[in-house]
Design an enzyme around this catalytic site. Structure first.
Site, PDB file in Angstrom:
ATOM      1  N   GLY A 225       0.707  -1.000  -0.135  1.00 36.54           N
ATOM      2  CA  GLY A 225      -0.333   0.476   0.033  1.00 36.54           C
ATOM      3  C   GLY A 225       0.627   1.088   0.035  1.00 36.54           C
ATOM      4  O   GLY A 225       0.560   2.089  -0.528  1.00 36.54           O
ATOM      5  N   LYS A 226       1.978   1.241   0.949  1.00 36.86           N
ATOM      6  CA  LYS A 226       2.793   2.239   0.987  1.00 36.86           C
ATOM      7  C   LYS A 226       3.890   2.527  -0.116  1.00 36.86           C
ATOM      8  O   LYS A 226       4.064   3.466  -0.323  1.00 36.86           O
ATOM      9  CB  LYS A 226       3.150   2.223   2.259  1.00 36.86           C
ATOM     10  CG  LYS A 226       2.454   2.111   3.263  1.00 36.86           C
ATOM     11  CD  LYS A 226       3.499   2.869   4.806  1.00 36.86           C
ATOM     12  CE  LYS A 226       1.189   2.586   5.660  1.00 36.86           C
ATOM     13  NZ  LYS A 226       0.978   1.713   6.343  1.00 36.86           N
TER      14      LYS A 226
ATOM     15  N   ASP B 234       7.883   0.444   8.542  1.00 35.03           N
ATOM     16  CA  ASP B 234       6.720   0.475   8.397  1.00 35.03           C
ATOM     17  C   ASP B 234       6.086  -1.114   9.187  1.00 35.03           C
ATOM     18  O   ASP B 234       6.435  -1.983   8.565  1.00 35.03           O
ATOM     19  CB  ASP B 234       5.627   0.250   6.981  1.00 35.03           C
ATOM     20  CG  ASP B 234       3.896   0.579   7.839  1.00 35.03           C
ATOM     21  OD1 ASP B 234       4.031   0.940   8.955  1.00 35.03           O
ATOM     22  OD2 ASP B 234       3.545  -0.056   6.772  1.00 35.03           O
TER      23      ASP B 234
ATOM     24  N   CYS C 201       1.521   1.287  12.987  1.00 35.17           N
ATOM     25  CA  CYS C 201      -0.434   1.825  13.264  1.00 35.17           C
ATOM     26  C   CYS C 201      -0.156   0.793  15.105  1.00 35.17           C
ATOM     27  O   CYS C 201      -2.296  -0.170  14.601  1.00 35.17           O
ATOM     28  CB  CYS C 201      -0.844   1.075  12.102  1.00 35.17           C
ATOM     29  SG  CYS C 201      -0.860  -0.674  12.326  1.00 35.17           S
TER      30      CYS C 201
END
Length: 403
Positions: free
Chosen positions: A237-238, A301, A354
């Site tokens: 996604g990133k 991440d 997250c």
């Protein structure tokens, strides 16, 4: 609302799999929705939303229904009847709902709602951990926000379109969206819909990506022509957002320990028209060592508890264990130590999670900066995103620069 037997039974079957067999809610629901071709979108959304709702409030409903795990089929029907009563849905005249004590359910709800761990439906240990790390007031607000259903946010793929054009295209396909102030590439769906069936999705005009998650790639300050390493790329996604910000120029090396996730990234990159991504599976430390001191930018991440995304993964709070959080903190610091070496002098690194726990976020960055490897870096800025303040996922990101 009139309840249909086959939809209720499908929901009960899904709950049995999630609670008693420990299967992931999203996978169970995806499989359940394929059970009957005659189900329309309203039927499917009833099953998905009701299942998620009961998963989200498992502890509260189980307490009210006075049932304990593992749940029998009868127990699950009792929890379902609690869900109906609290939502004002008339119970059908079926044997499964005989003798449902409606007044007692409402009374128990009022009584249990005075205690946060029941009201917000979390395990004792997690309630204690959150309160000790964030303080009672913030944790209470955050838990409440994370129990709301997450909105559907998409990111316009700037390699192919603009948010304005995308909004028009989706409108023609019957999907209404609204612009998000302060999020340049984001659109939010006004109503939930299966957007993966749209032509716009198949043409690679957008990706589903929460507004907070869209902040991470921006935080890395990438420019066209740079060499960027996304170290825990997953399905990308990133990575895809970075490719769009770099206008397809330069090189993005997407690393992950799971080869199947990188395969999915390749598929997504092809659809998105992102041509500057090179995927590499981390099969040994050689892959990482080859990249030491070569990258302008590195994104970590990091794997984390995922406490910032409970609104989209409500079953995670029942799967998490205290020892997992302890172990993941060790993994995070190891990853920071190893992957930070890829940054060249003057280059920058973003550490993101997250999670909303300081022990996975600020404290990890401070711990790293005090280490031998971390002494080569300085903290430029950090950002804490709380769900209760943003309305989107909880996230943390820190930008570090190599001296």
């Amino acid at each position: 609302m009139r309840l249909h037997r086959n939809l209720v039974f499908a929901t009960i079957d899904a709950l049995a799999e999630i609670f008693n067999e420990g299967n992931y809610a999203d996978k169970v629901i995806e499989k359940t929705l394929k059970r009957d071709k005659r189900w329309g979108s309203r039927d499917r959304s009833f099953i998905a939303e009701t299942t998620y709702d009961i998963v989200r409030w498992k502890r509260l409903y189980a307490e009210i229904a006075e049932v304990k795990e593992p749940f029998s089929r009868e127990d699950l029907f009792r929890m379902f009847s609690v869900w109906c009563v609290l939502r004002g849905i008339k119970l059908p005249d079926w044997p499964q709902f005989d003798g449902t004590p409606e007044r007692r359910i409402k009374g128990r709800f009022d009584e249990l709602s005075k205690v946060r761990k029941f009201r917000e439906s979390v395990p004792d240990w997690l309630d204690e951990l959150g309160a000790s790390e964030l303080g009672d007031k913030t944790w209470t607000k955050e838990l409440h926000a994370l129990n709301n259903q997450a909105p559907v946010v998409i990111r316009a793929n700037k390699l192919k379109t603009t948010p304005q054009q995308l909004a028009e295209i989706l409108k023609e396909e019957g999907i209404e969206t609204s612009n998000l102030r302060n999020y340049p590439e984001a659109l939010e769906l006004k109503e939930r819909a299966n957007i993966f069936r749209t032509k716009a999705f198949k043409d690679g005009l957008f990706e589903v990506q929460d507004a907070s998650s869209q902040r991470v790639a921006e935080f890395l300050n990438v420019e066209p022509g740079m060499r960027v390493v996304d170290t825990c790329a997953g399905a990308g996604g990133k990575t895809l957002h970075l490719a769009a910000l770099m206008e397809n120029k330069g090189q993005i090396i997407a690393l992950d320990i799971y080869g199947n996730k990188l395969k999915e990234l390749k598929r997504r990159a092809k659809r998105a028209g992102a041509h500057n991504i090179d995927t590499r599976s981390i099969e040994s430390t050689k892959v990482i060592k080859k990249l030491y001191n070569t990258a302008d930018r590195v994104l970590i991440d990091a794997p984390c508890s995922g406490l910032g995304v409970l609104s989209r993964n409500p079953d995670a709070k029942w799967k998490l264990q205290p020892e997992f959080i302890e172990n993941i903190r060790n993994t995070q610091i190891e990853i920071l130590q190893k992957y930070s070496r890829m940054v060249k002098k003057g280059g920058q690194l973003v550490y993101a999670t997250c999670s909303i726990l300081p022990s996975e976020n600020q404290q990890q960055v401070q711990r790293f900066l005090k280490s031998e490897e971390g002494a080569k870096f300085k903290l430029k800025k950090e950002k804490n995103i709380l769900s209760s303040e943003s309305g989107y996922d909880g996230f943390y990101m820190a930008l570090l620069e190599k001296k």
